[in-house]
Design a protein around this motif. Structure first.
Motif, PDB file in Angstrom:
ATOM      1  N   ASN A  90     -22.246  -7.252 -27.093  1.00 12.16           N
ATOM      2  CA  ASN A  90     -22.045  -6.523 -28.340  1.00 12.16           C
ATOM      3  C   ASN A  90     -23.256  -5.609 -28.506  1.00 12.16           C
ATOM      4  OD1 ASN A  90     -19.586  -7.437 -29.929  1.00 12.16           O
ATOM      5  ND2 ASN A  90     -20.473  -9.370 -29.213  1.00 12.16           N
ATOM      6  N   TRP A  91     -22.991  -4.311 -28.616  1.00  8.83           N
ATOM      7  CA  TRP A  91     -24.103  -3.355 -28.537  1.00  8.83           C
ATOM      8  C   TRP A  91     -23.744  -2.088 -29.302  1.00  8.83           C
ATOM      9  CZ3 TRP A  91     -25.258  -0.078 -23.595  1.00  8.83           C
ATOM     10  CH2 TRP A  91     -26.530   0.504 -23.684  1.00  8.83           C
ATOM     11  N   GLN A  92     -24.595  -1.734 -30.237  1.00  6.98           N
ATOM     12  CA  GLN A  92     -24.378  -0.510 -31.006  1.00  6.98           C
ATOM     13  C   GLN A  92     -25.615   0.386 -30.901  1.00  6.98           C
ATOM     14  OE1 GLN A  92     -23.360  -3.617 -32.478  1.00  6.98           O
ATOM     15  NE2 GLN A  92     -21.290  -3.091 -31.808  1.00  6.98           N
ATOM     16  N   VAL A  93     -25.414   1.633 -30.546  1.00  4.08           N
ATOM     17  CA  VAL A  93     -26.510   2.588 -30.389  1.00  4.08           C
ATOM     18  C   VAL A  93     -26.301   3.759 -31.339  1.00  4.08           C
ATOM     19  CG1 VAL A  93     -27.645   4.204 -28.814  1.00  4.08           C
ATOM     20  CG2 VAL A  93     -26.914   1.956 -27.983  1.00  4.08           C
ATOM     21  N   GLU A  94     -27.306   3.991 -32.184  1.00  9.62           N
ATOM     22  CA  GLU A  94     -27.247   5.122 -33.105  1.00  9.62           C
ATOM     23  C   GLU A  94     -27.989   6.322 -32.516  1.00  9.62           C
ATOM     24  OE1 GLU A  94     -28.371   4.031 -37.113  1.00  9.62           O
ATOM     25  OE2 GLU A  94     -27.455   2.047 -36.861  1.00  9.62           O
TER      26      GLU A  94
END
Ligand SMILES: Nc1ncnc2c1ncn2[C@@H]1O[C@H](COP(=O)(O)OP(=O)(O)O)[C@@H](O)[C@H]1O
Ligand SMILES: [Mg+2]
Length: 277
Positions: A31-35
């Protein structure tokens, strides 16, 4: 039911993503979120699944399980050729495919066109000016008229990063750009990446490395991988710890920080203290 709407603020949005080949999980679940304003380091031993993860972020492989959105597009549902100008990728696999007699300026300028499988005889003035600017930002303007085959390893990496930036991508992915560089080459690259990281106009950045010494100041987040699994993830200040490195590399690691840089070595004993100290 799972929400399958892209979040417009995320350049990478991986939801329980795994990549499986021949029954073996190469990486995941992640699970990985990059802004947009984030600069990520991915670290882990050889074979941990770092490149496998990056290939999905580059839309070169699709997840076997889970849902992956990259630059707002759902992988598997989008014509990936359309994504190739929106995502820059630098890897040694790619470097190996560059012909030795390719002119540096052509290599950089053609970034936006080669993906279409055609070669424009003439690029316009704007393309040339932009390529010169980007080469300069990588400290490589003096290399424009050289052929790729005559460059040092460090120069090649900086030229390939310039090519990766040429299409003004939203996301730039760097797979071990410091591998094989000598001390001077590594330090030059770390400096350039640090400048890139602190420029608000830069794309979101993801940098794979094996060494904490290669983490450029200005990087904000880290993911640690070991045998395909995420061992730590979060802001660099919180997640880059001796404990997490110890779990990831399965050796007792001591970590120090100096002047915005990190240094790791094997600790003699837990806590890094020798007998008698
Ligand atoms: N196409 C593939 N098919 C099967 N196994 C693969 C494939 N690509 C990589 N692997 C294996 O997956 C694991 C993770 O590889 P990789 O993502 O390249 O790791 P890293 O980049 O962290 O060194 C390794 O064990 C590697 O041998
Ligand atoms: Mg790799």
């Amino acid at each position: 039911m799972t929400e399958l709407i892209a979040d417009p603020d995320l350049l990478i949005d991986f939801r329980d993503v795994s990549l499986v080949r021949d029954g073996k999980t190469l990486v995941g679940p992640v699970n990985w979120q990059v802004e947009l304003d984030e600069r990520w380091v991915i670290i882990g031993p050889n074979g941990a699944g770092k490149t496998s993860l990056l290939r999905m972020a580059a839309a070169m492989d699709f997840p076997t399980r889970g849902e992956a959105f990259v630059v707002g597009e759902r992988l598997g549902r989008t014509d990936v050729r359309e994504l190739s100008t929106r995502i820059g990728m630098v890897s040694s696999a790619m470097a190996a495919r560059v012909p030795g007699d390719e002119l540096v300026s052509d290599l950089v300028i053609s970034a936006g066109y080669s993906v279409l499988g055609r070669w424009r005889e003439q690029y316009d003035e704007m393309d040339r000016a932009q390529a010169a600017d980007i080469l300069e930002s990588m400290g490589a303007e003096h290399l424009a008229d050289r052929t790729f085959g005559t460059l040092s390893e460090g120069e090649r990496k900086r030229v390939l990063i310039a090519r990766g930036l040429m299409t003004d991508p939203e996301l730039l992915l760097l797979d071990e750009p410091a591998a094989g560089l000598d001390l001077g080459g590594r330090e030059e690259l770390v400096d350039r990446l640090s400048v890139l990281a602190s420029d608000p106009d830069s794309p979101a950045l993801v940098l794979i490395t094996h060494h904490v010494e290669e983490i450029p100041p200005g990087f904000t987040n880290i993911m640690m991988l070991s045998e395909g699994a995420v061992t730590a993830q979060g802001p660099l200040d919180e997640a880059l710890t001796a404990e997490n490195l110890t779990a990831t590399f399965r050796q007792n690691i001591a970590l120090t920080r100096d002047d915005g840089r990190y240094f790791a070595r094997r600790a003699r004993r837990a806590g890094g203290h020798r007998r008698g100290e």
